[in-house]
Design an enzyme around this catalytic site. Sequence first.
Site, PDB file in Angstrom:
ATOM      1  CB  ALA A  22      -0.932   0.004   1.213  1.00 55.74           C
TER       2      ALA A  22
ATOM      3  CE  LYS B 253      -3.214  -6.847  -8.210  1.00 56.36           C
ATOM      4  NZ  LYS B 253      -2.051  -7.281  -7.434  1.00 56.36           N
TER       5      LYS B 253
ATOM      6  CB  CYS C 214       2.945 -11.486  41.750  1.00 61.13           C
ATOM      7  SG  CYS C 214       3.281 -13.055  40.914  1.00 61.13           S
TER       8      CYS C 214
END
Length: 741
Positions: A63, A144, A444
């Site tokens: 992208a 795709k 703890c």
Amino acid sequence: MTATHDNSDLPMSAEATTGAEATTNSDLSDATARAQAHAELVATIEAQRAAYYTDDSPLVADAEYDELVHRLEDLEEKFPELVTDSSPTQTVGGNVDTSTFDPVEHIGRMYSLDNVFDFEELRGWHDRVRAATSATSKFLCELKIDGLAVNLLYRNGELVRAATRGDGRIGEDITANVRTISDIPDRLDTDYPPAEVEIRGEVFFPLEKFTELNAALVEEGKAPFANPRNSAAGSLRQKDPAVTAERPLHMLVHGIAVWTSADDSHPEPAHQSEVYEAFRTWGLPISEYFKVLATVDEIEDFITYYGEHRHDVTHEIDGIVIKIDDIAVQETLGYTSRAPRWATAFKYPPEEVTTKLLDIQVQVGRTGRVTPFAVMEPVTVAGSTVERATLHNGYEVTRKGVLIGDTVTLRKAGDVIPEVLGPVVALRDGSEYEFVMPTHCPSCGTELGEQKAGDKDKRCPNSRSCPAQLANRIFYLASRAAFDIEALGEEAALALTAPAEPEQPPLTSEAFLFDLTAEDLADVKIWRNKKVKGVETGERELVPYFYTRATAKKPSVPSANTTKLFDELDKAKDQDLWRVLVALSIRHVGPTAARTLAAHFRTLEAIRAALLEELSAVDGIGSTIAASIRDWFSVDWHVEIIEAWAAAGVRIKDEALEAGEQTLEGLTIVATGSLSTFTRDGIKEAILGAGGKAVSSVSKKTDYVVAGENAGSKLEKAESLGVKVLDEDTFRTLLETGSLD
């Protein structure tokens, strides 16, 4: 091959300003500035191409690369004098690696595809195509594939060559490697093959095998691949075909470039869809996910459907390809310098991005498992901003090969939890360092250990008193899968179990949750960012969590959310038995197993009293869950939880549940498609509640498939296997009566 860069010439990273910014930051009114911005952007894109196509080591996600190309296209559209024949907008792919493979020339040029990113752009492309030809050809729509483009050349039915796309004209000869892919026949299964045919397709790497491959590479001291596409490319472009043969590569073919018929009696098909039918009969692998559609509305419906189901298919996809089906119309429309005019790709929003891994920290879950998680520079992926992602365990950190300081590839698929896929090794500068798994619980201080020998997970054994475990159990029991207490969120759970004040928290065990009173919460305070008129000051302050702040005019009283909390706690006491089982945080007992147990045993006491063999014999439970149940009930403080809840009025048996109501008992049912009166979770609950088994995949063992609109591949598989298909009304009849008569 892996590219290396120092930060002085880094093409695209957090450390470098590139031509990507130049197109927006420069004064483009000046011709010299325009040329410089164009040159810098071109150099950036070419560097990305080299890393992606040649080195199989991408520096950014797809992208981000698409965004760079769009900027270049916008710049060249505004200033056409900048366009050159060598511009990335006019060329395809990357350079050929002649040091490893012989260069070969494609008979027909291999093109790229232009992209559209929304329905408005899609309709613009559609209208241009329709305007350019008077024909009313239909459109072939297909998924795709996010893989490596490969060209297969068959002569008289024999595979003679396979090549990468390269620059579109010259590719790399990878014939020996492609022959190792079981999907690809050496000879076409036909008595009448074309004299010569070039077939285009995509080689891909199954996602479930991707993590296994990267783990093996890391163990061998090799750099892992950034994503499945590049694992396919790297696997296929090995010098030694024996290495390629070890990788689970697959291929799907999707087009032709050249078809020379052996005689006039067997000409080239007239439509793309007919080509696919020819491929199928020849024994070539084609996608099962394609349709021939007539209108742009139908195309949009196809895109929308697979946008919602993109993770239900067998390979990675990043969009939908739309092609004119009529090959004569394709030839009429022709090509630009880099792409066909008769096809385009609709790209889905990105699910993979790159970002900086700032740190790896750990958190302690409700079962004591200590989980590393990535802290990253915030980045938008799949429509949401992500800055944290799980790394599962210390072994997984090593397996993925990530170092603190790496640029990493991040994936978020729909509603799936964000996942770090791996590092962008080419961007390392030496400042990165390894994560070290802690030896003691960060909550703890108890020494961590394995629940059983060989476990990859480290756990805190202090399950009763560890504040982090208790807070997470409280948060979980309030979830929709359990008691469904909306007012008891993560922050409220922390306030109940580990407040800033007082030193002794209101809850030291979930056993006392239903015994709480408003007065117990009056003094609980937490740290919050201080605000003045809604603006954060950068300071921290102690504030009451469950009560309002006292003023000169008004005393501190329970807040509206606290009042809601006690109302919901009261309602939770009457929840179904299976929800109580989920709320107990018994390992491996989620909603499905809990419904099965509640339906079979009817009471919590009966489950507690059941022998291991009795539990194991229940359909859908088995030995692992049965052993976990017996182990849980053998702990004294676990039993105290049940006794305390029962004393507070929590329902621990389903008296109203009669055996006759199990109308679907023994039936395995798959629901698919969109149903009008059931949600996806709703129909699953209906099946399980009536004693049936709700599964997600169709097989010969499936009794019924309930099919709604857009049922897709599951419906097709049911029909092919002869599994009976029910519509929604028929399913309701079966659910209510247990019969279809």
